[in-house]
Design a protein around this motif. Structure first.
Motif, PDB file in Angstrom:
ATOM      1  N   HIS A 399       0.644  -1.268   0.170  1.00 50.82           N
ATOM      2  CA  HIS A 399      -0.036  -0.087  -0.214  1.00 50.82           C
ATOM      3  C   HIS A 399       0.815   1.236  -0.011  1.00 50.82           C
ATOM      4  CE1 HIS A 399       0.950  -0.850   4.070  1.00 50.82           C
ATOM      5  NE2 HIS A 399       0.432   0.252   4.405  1.00 50.82           N
ATOM      6  N   LEU A 504      -3.567   3.792  -7.656  1.00 48.14           N
ATOM      7  CA  LEU A 504      -3.922   4.146  -6.028  1.00 48.14           C
ATOM      8  C   LEU A 504      -2.312   4.358  -5.368  1.00 48.14           C
ATOM      9  CD1 LEU A 504      -6.051   4.018  -4.007  1.00 48.14           C
ATOM     10  CD2 LEU A 504      -5.495   1.470  -3.849  1.00 48.14           C
ATOM     11  N   GLN A 506      -2.205   6.943  -2.810  1.00 52.88           N
ATOM     12  CA  GLN A 506      -1.831   7.658  -1.568  1.00 52.88           C
ATOM     13  C   GLN A 506      -2.805   7.016  -0.277  1.00 52.88           C
ATOM     14  OE1 GLN A 506       0.030  10.068  -1.323  1.00 52.88           O
ATOM     15  NE2 GLN A 506       0.585   9.787  -3.551  1.00 52.88           N
ATOM     16  N   ARG A 507      -3.245   5.618  -0.721  1.00 53.58           N
ATOM     17  CA  ARG A 507      -4.060   4.883   0.348  1.00 53.58           C
ATOM     18  C   ARG A 507      -2.729   4.266   1.248  1.00 53.58           C
ATOM     19  NH1 ARG A 507      -4.430  -0.627   0.757  1.00 53.58           N
ATOM     20  NH2 ARG A 507      -5.654  -0.922  -1.227  1.00 53.58           N
ATOM     21  N   THR A 508      -2.072   5.090   1.816  1.00 58.84           N
ATOM     22  CA  THR A 508      -0.984   4.604   2.531  1.00 58.84           C
ATOM     23  C   THR A 508      -1.117   4.433   4.011  1.00 58.84           C
ATOM     24  OG1 THR A 508      -0.101   6.803   2.931  1.00 58.84           O
ATOM     25  CG2 THR A 508       0.747   5.617   0.888  1.00 58.84           C
ATOM     26  N   ALA A 509      -2.281   4.639   4.595  1.00 65.56           N
ATOM     27  CA  ALA A 509      -2.458   4.654   6.126  1.00 65.56           C
ATOM     28  C   ALA A 509      -3.241   3.171   6.243  1.00 65.56           C
ATOM     29  CB  ALA A 509      -3.143   5.717   6.507  1.00 65.56           C
TER      30      ALA A 509
ATOM     31  N   GLY B  71      -6.004  10.061  -0.234  1.00 70.49           N
ATOM     32  CA  GLY B  71      -5.927   8.623  -0.036  1.00 70.49           C
ATOM     33  C   GLY B  71      -6.788   7.741   0.964  1.00 70.49           C
ATOM     34  N   LYS B  80      -4.081  10.318   6.306  1.00 73.89           N
ATOM     35  CA  LYS B  80      -2.833   9.911   6.748  1.00 73.89           C
ATOM     36  C   LYS B  80      -2.110  11.261   7.473  1.00 73.89           C
ATOM     37  CE  LYS B  80      -0.834  10.523   2.247  1.00 73.89           C
ATOM     38  NZ  LYS B  80      -1.525  10.001   1.102  1.00 73.89           N
ATOM     39  N   ARG B 442      -7.748  -3.453  -5.345  1.00 72.57           N
ATOM     40  CA  ARG B 442      -6.940  -2.182  -6.004  1.00 72.57           C
ATOM     41  C   ARG B 442      -7.619  -2.074  -7.397  1.00 72.57           C
ATOM     42  NH1 ARG B 442      -1.782  -0.099  -5.075  1.00 72.57           N
ATOM     43  NH2 ARG B 442      -1.866  -1.108  -3.069  1.00 72.57           N
TER      44      ARG B 442
END
Lengths: 553, 553
Positions: A399, A504, A506-509, B71, B80, B442
């Motif tokens: 992610h 995708l 920025q869905r890093t959290a 995100g 985030k 995804r």
């Protein structure tokens, strides 16, 4: 699952062209130490950087993320607080991450302040140094002008020179990157007219040996083996100023300078951005044969010196037993035009600029299958972060890290289902190019999509693309960007570019695994949407609400 | 430059359809208080959310950034650490930002921990609450199931009910969102069969009046006028469960339920994602007329109650003199299908889901030009952040906030050079839809691009798009996504989508102004690249390097 590596030595040169090693085919340069590493490892023949400029390229190496994802679009644009780095990921699996040399990192001072993080706290220092614990930070650009220094930090290299008795305020400028003329006078290495002359510094005190010594100090420090480490050994050379000490300044001469790869056709009706790059001072300089005949032998001397220093370093690693447990990677942050395509420097997307050398020595027995081989899969710089995390024993945080692990390729797995296009980017907003082209800062951006044969260069701001067929035109001399015959091929590359742009990132959290665990679970947390009388769901799901007896029949 | 507003009251309803107010054309609902606000302000007739789902839509409102940029793709995906919010921007210009009600914010707990930020510190608390100082946080979903609570926080609303003497552990479930049957028995409001019955709560204790009282407490708190404020008053209703107390439960009946906007053709060979949505329980429920005849009158009752509460609130504002200095905005985070297009809920891109009501009352005299008017410019939810920052006296941080200020439109400026396409997104990764369609998490993403006439819905995962012509088909009943006749129109919308996808969204740590100041400055900081003998640049630029006399001639 293959065993993990204990340590990682991640060596980066700066501005080292992919084709300036003997193992990658240079006819005059001999680089036996790097060749020997290649003979024990796997050499990648199609490795590309995410941006052919120091800072942005490196931020992609260190985060494992595309430039459009991390946002450090150009040199000296801060990497924002919150971006995770190799150091963050590796420390999670018990591996430290150290820096010896250059990163070109600009700290997000405002971001740190906003979040109340002291820059000199452990967390603040790591955020400021893109995740590394600093052994020595030296970006190797200690130049100054009438408006002050390019890099305002204290210079450890200048401190070293001063301690060694070099009598100057800025030894980088006055010794290491100056040359001694025949009459003993010195002048700056910025003047390429004189750079066949030796640098005004003892060879052992020049930048590459100095940094190698710092790396050896690191490797041999008592207690070093108590913890697993990644060491990012990151050289400034063979980056300009192209100045090299004796004896390397005389090892190559005009006879070893390859003819420039260029054609007059490139100057006829060129793409506006390419045209603007061709008009820069550095491009005009490198279009002159007398400049090439001074700079290229010096550049080659710097590479030869680098290779010799690799010999010194590798001997130390062997002595210490580190070849048994340490993954060794050698690469570069981008290439150098050296007059090809009428350009100097990097910043654009011909292979000599955007393609990099990449050698990976993997000590694990699983890598025995590929030792001494080459791999032509399309590799991106961001793949190293994924490779390192996995080799260190971690799970790749898919992610966050956008690169793909190379461990499979290192261990002889097929490259089927590998990526079919590499992406690179360039932001030229703060350069005079933007003004020449007449685009806003925001539109001063380029994207490259390359599928191994076709290379598309898209320019924002309403311009046509550039387009090359590297099969029929491996030297990239014929721009097909406006040729109607290639409309469908261009459209295909645009499709790749746009699938990438929609990705995708920025869905890093929240991790893919956490997301799996959430899927379809809200019914059992009381979200009872769409019920008419309750008969639609299992009775158990109604156990926490007031229900009229008989609703659920 | 118009004067600034002193305060901002930013009112959001949840799941309020754009066309369920009398001022937007509903034939049966009378909403005189909101109509009166519209008559004193400007009503936007083409306002769209960045994602038709609570959490993601709100994160875009609060950051001024697209979902792909921040995100937080879906409900309960954390925003985030590092993303800046309205509160961050407004406090910089001396305006506080308070929350009364719902945000659907999920804190990035791991990000906070990684950066050493205590969640209960001032900075940590603001990061955790997407930039607001919390007066009261109530997301209005205090439901529970066999696996526990949807929202694990303590519920201030349940505490209120308990303090008022309601005898229940979870008053939201057992009182406010349950109904009283004829025999006095109570049953859950989740069962739509019974929601023509009154909620099991006194009207004044139901959620909308309760939150209005909290807002009035806020407005009338001693010292409130000492500092400038933005107050985000954010209601859960008319969001499901569709339960409303007497007398609102009897104000509307089946006779006021508009016929569903749908056609049998929509079910013939539908787009796979649309098809999967049509198969959900809530869609199947709302396709039944008996469900619509229960839910819609209750939904209308909730809106009528909301409008009455607006009357109460606006009277308080007038009494306190706040109409003179306070910008008042009324909007929603998305709409509600209510059975149109065979769907319930939101999550997809027909106007009834993705379009929102938006009324802005601007107290400044410059806005006198537009009072009582409507504006049909294509507006995005992210525009509010830009509008608020500018109205508060700040400079819009265009490197962070992607929305455009509406102040020009509010003050009668032409909408020429306005945007020509709005973008919205949907991530359905954690829903059963993804499994039904057979895409990876995804790829479980949709994009909408709408230019005021043509609406493109792109689905990742190799599916064709959906495509509507709202001029010839304003009810969006005819999917032209696979009709060859519309190939070139679709390509045009795809161009818009892809120009957007390539946008610069993460270069948030350096402002456009700072970037201007950097442009072309490195020569004067000693980067003397491309010199042959020094004659190429002004002598002054060579003043800091050793130069042989005569180099510069």
């Amino acid at each position: 699952m293959p065993r993990t590596v204990r340590n990682i030595l991640f060596i980066m040169f700066d501005q080292l062209r992919w084709d300036y090693l003997s193992c990658t085919g240079h006819p005059h340069l001999q680089t036996p130490h790097l060749d020997r590493l290649a003979s024990k490892g796997l050499r990648f023949t199609n490795a590309y950087v995410q941006s052919p400029i120091c800072g942005s390229s490196r931020m992609s190496f260190y985060t494992g993320r595309y430039v459009q994802s991390h946002g450090a679009q150009r040199n000296n644009f801060p990497l924002k607080v919150g971006e995770l780095t190799l150091g963050d990921h590796l420390r999670e699996v018990g591996m430290d991450a150290f820096l010896v040399g250059k990163t070109h990192m600009e700290a997000d001072a405002k971001g740190l302040e906003r979040l109340g993080i002291a820059p000199d706290s452990l967390i603040g220092a790591r955020v400021s140094e893109c995740g590394f614990d600093v052994v020595v930070r030296d970006d190797g650009l200690w130049t100054e002008g009438p408006d002050g220094a390019y890099d305002p930090r204290p210079s450890p290299y200048n401190e070293y020179l001063a301690a060694k008795g070099y009598n100057s305020r800025n030894g980088w400028t006055e010794h290491a990157n100056a040359v001694t003329l025949e009459d003993g006078e010195i002048t700056s290495g910025w003047f390429m007219k004189y750079i066949d002359r030796p640098a005004n510094v003892a060879e052992e005190d020049s930048e590459t040996p100095w940094l190698t010594s710092r790396a050896i100090d690191f490797l041999t420090e008592p207690g070093r083996d108590d913890h697993r480490w990644l060491c990012h050994l990151s050289y400034i050379k063979p980056h300009w100023p192209y100045v090299v000490p004796a004896p390397y300044n005389t090892m190559y001469g005009p006879g070893q300078v390859l003819p420039p790869v260029r054609s007059d056709d490139e100057k006829r009706d060129p793409h506006p951005v390419f045209d603007a790059y061709m008009q820069t001072l550095v491009a005009r300089s490198f279009s002159r044969q007398e400049v090439r005949e001074k700079a290229i032998p010096s550049y080659m001397g710097l590479i030869k010196q680098a290779d010799d220093q690799m010999g010194r370093l590798f001997a130390e690693l062997e002595r210490a037993g580190r070849m048994e447990d340490t993954m060794i990677v050698v690469t570069s942050d981008h290439g150098d035009y050296l007059g090809d395509h009428w350009l100097g420097e990097k910043n654009f997307f011909h292979d000599c600029s955007v393609k990099i050398p990449l050698i990976i020595y993997d000590p694990r027995p699983e890598a025995d299958f590929t030792r001494g081989q080459t791999c032509d899969a399309l590799v991106e710089a961001i793949d190293l972060a994924a490779t390192f995390i996995e080799a260190a024993g971690g799970e790749i945080p898919s992610h966050i890290v956008e690169g793909r692990t190379l461990n499979g390729l290192l261990h002889g797995k097929s490259s089927e289902n590998w990526r079919n296009v590499v992406i690179s980017e360039m932001d030229y907003s703060t350069t005079p190019i933007a003004e020449r082209v007449g685009v806003t800062h925001r539109d001063a951006r380029l994207f490259m999509a390359f599928d191994g044969r076709w290379k598309l260069v898209h320019a924002e701001g309403g311009m046509p693309p550039m387009f090359f067929d590297l099969q029929s035109d491996p030297e990239e001399l014929i721009d097909l960007g406006r040729d109607p015959a290639y409309e469908s091929e261009r459209a295909r590359l645009y499709e790749h570019l746009h699938a990438w742009a929609r990705r995708l990132s920025q869905r890093t959290a929240i991790s893919d695994r956490e997301l799996d665990a959430m899927s379809g679970k809200f019914l059992r947390r009381g979200i009872l949407l769409g019920l008419f009388d309750g008969s639609e769901v299992p009775q158990e799901n109604l156990s926490t609400i007031p229900a009229r007896p008989g609703n659920n029949v």
